[in-house]
Design an enzyme around this catalytic site. Sequence first.
Site, PDB file in Angstrom:
ATOM      1  CD  GLN A  88       2.592  16.873   6.893  1.00 38.76           C
ATOM      2  OE1 GLN A  88       2.679  16.587   8.081  1.00 38.76           O
ATOM      3  NE2 GLN A  88       1.666  16.348   6.111  1.00 38.76           N
TER       4      GLN A  88
ATOM      5  CE  LYS B 229       0.757  14.826  10.925  1.00 41.68           C
ATOM      6  NZ  LYS B 229       1.469  14.619   9.650  1.00 41.68           N
TER       7      LYS B 229
ATOM      8  CG  ASP C 245       4.713   9.759   9.057  1.00 47.13           C
ATOM      9  OD1 ASP C 245       3.637   9.806   9.686  1.00 47.13           O
ATOM     10  OD2 ASP C 245       5.142  10.696   8.359  1.00 47.13           O
TER      11      ASP C 245
END
Length: 291
Positions: free
Chosen positions: A98, A54, A121
């Site tokens: 995460q 990422k 997200d």
Amino acid sequence: MSAVIVSGKDLAKEKRAFIKEKVSELHTEKNIQPSLAVILVGEDPASQSYVRAKEKACEEAGINSILEKYPSSITQDELLERITHFNGDASVHGILVQLPLPDHIDELAVIEHISPGKDVDGFHPVNIGRMMIDQKSFLPCTPYGIVEMIKSLDVSISGKHVVVIGRSNIVGKPVGQLLLKEDATVTYCHSRTKDLASITKQADILIAAVGRAKLIGPEYVKDGAIVIDVGVNRLETGKLCGDVDFEAVKEKASYITPVPGGVGPMTITMLLHNTLQSAQNEACENKTFSS
Ligand code: NAP
């Protein structure tokens, strides 16, 4: 018939080049630099590798990324405090924690603490709820990437029978919902589904999001179906493979995504897209939705 192999890598490259252009425009015209804060807890090798990918993708697109790493001993309150900090930092447009998190931390409490306007997200219940009622929101990255991949093919989704294997909150449920919005007829299967093959064989578009290596062989697939393999499984040999028996199924499908190089690169691309969208929202007087 051998299927067309749908390269998520190639589509991602194209989309990332477009995102990079838009990032540069935003910087030149509005002096806004899209910025993503990533919080990584613990030492899980898969999580570390996703976060590295990422960061690299952000850098290539001109998006600023801030990585904060914490040991798995971090308390939930300490983690929430870092999110509060980034929620209040106007220069940060996206916040990503995460997953998975250590057992002593409530994942939903963490997701709910992220401001919905920075939840790139697309996991916050507000964003999920808005998606359900067709309102503008951040769409969850993997399902969004899957829909973009299907749309890139020379086929219409409308009226197609989509069968989704898997009903997780981050992949299965939302991908079905997004394809329903595209006028597909959607069926969900899961671990309690009886006679799975009898249902999956009806699919014009079959999406496997299970996490079981090569679960889906040709006996689960209708001739000419589009097969999207979301699964990422590590074999004993160390090689990655999907939920679909790629070599056998590609002889039956019309289109098939590989693992690796299929859905994975598109997931990260949609994260970049969402971060850019959040920064564009800031530039726009009429925000699409507020944080
Ligand atoms: P998950 O939360 O574990 O969900 C798996 C789903 O599969 C569950 O709904 C489960 O049913 C169902 N299932 C399990 N065994 C089954 C069986 N034998 N037959 C039919 N259904 C079965 O996993 P997830 O987070 O959705 O992820 C799924 C896979 O996608 C994993 O391999 C993950 O690594 C991968 N993934 C890839 C990306 C990417 O970007 N490429 C992103 C996210 C996830 P129940 O609900 O009944 O338990």
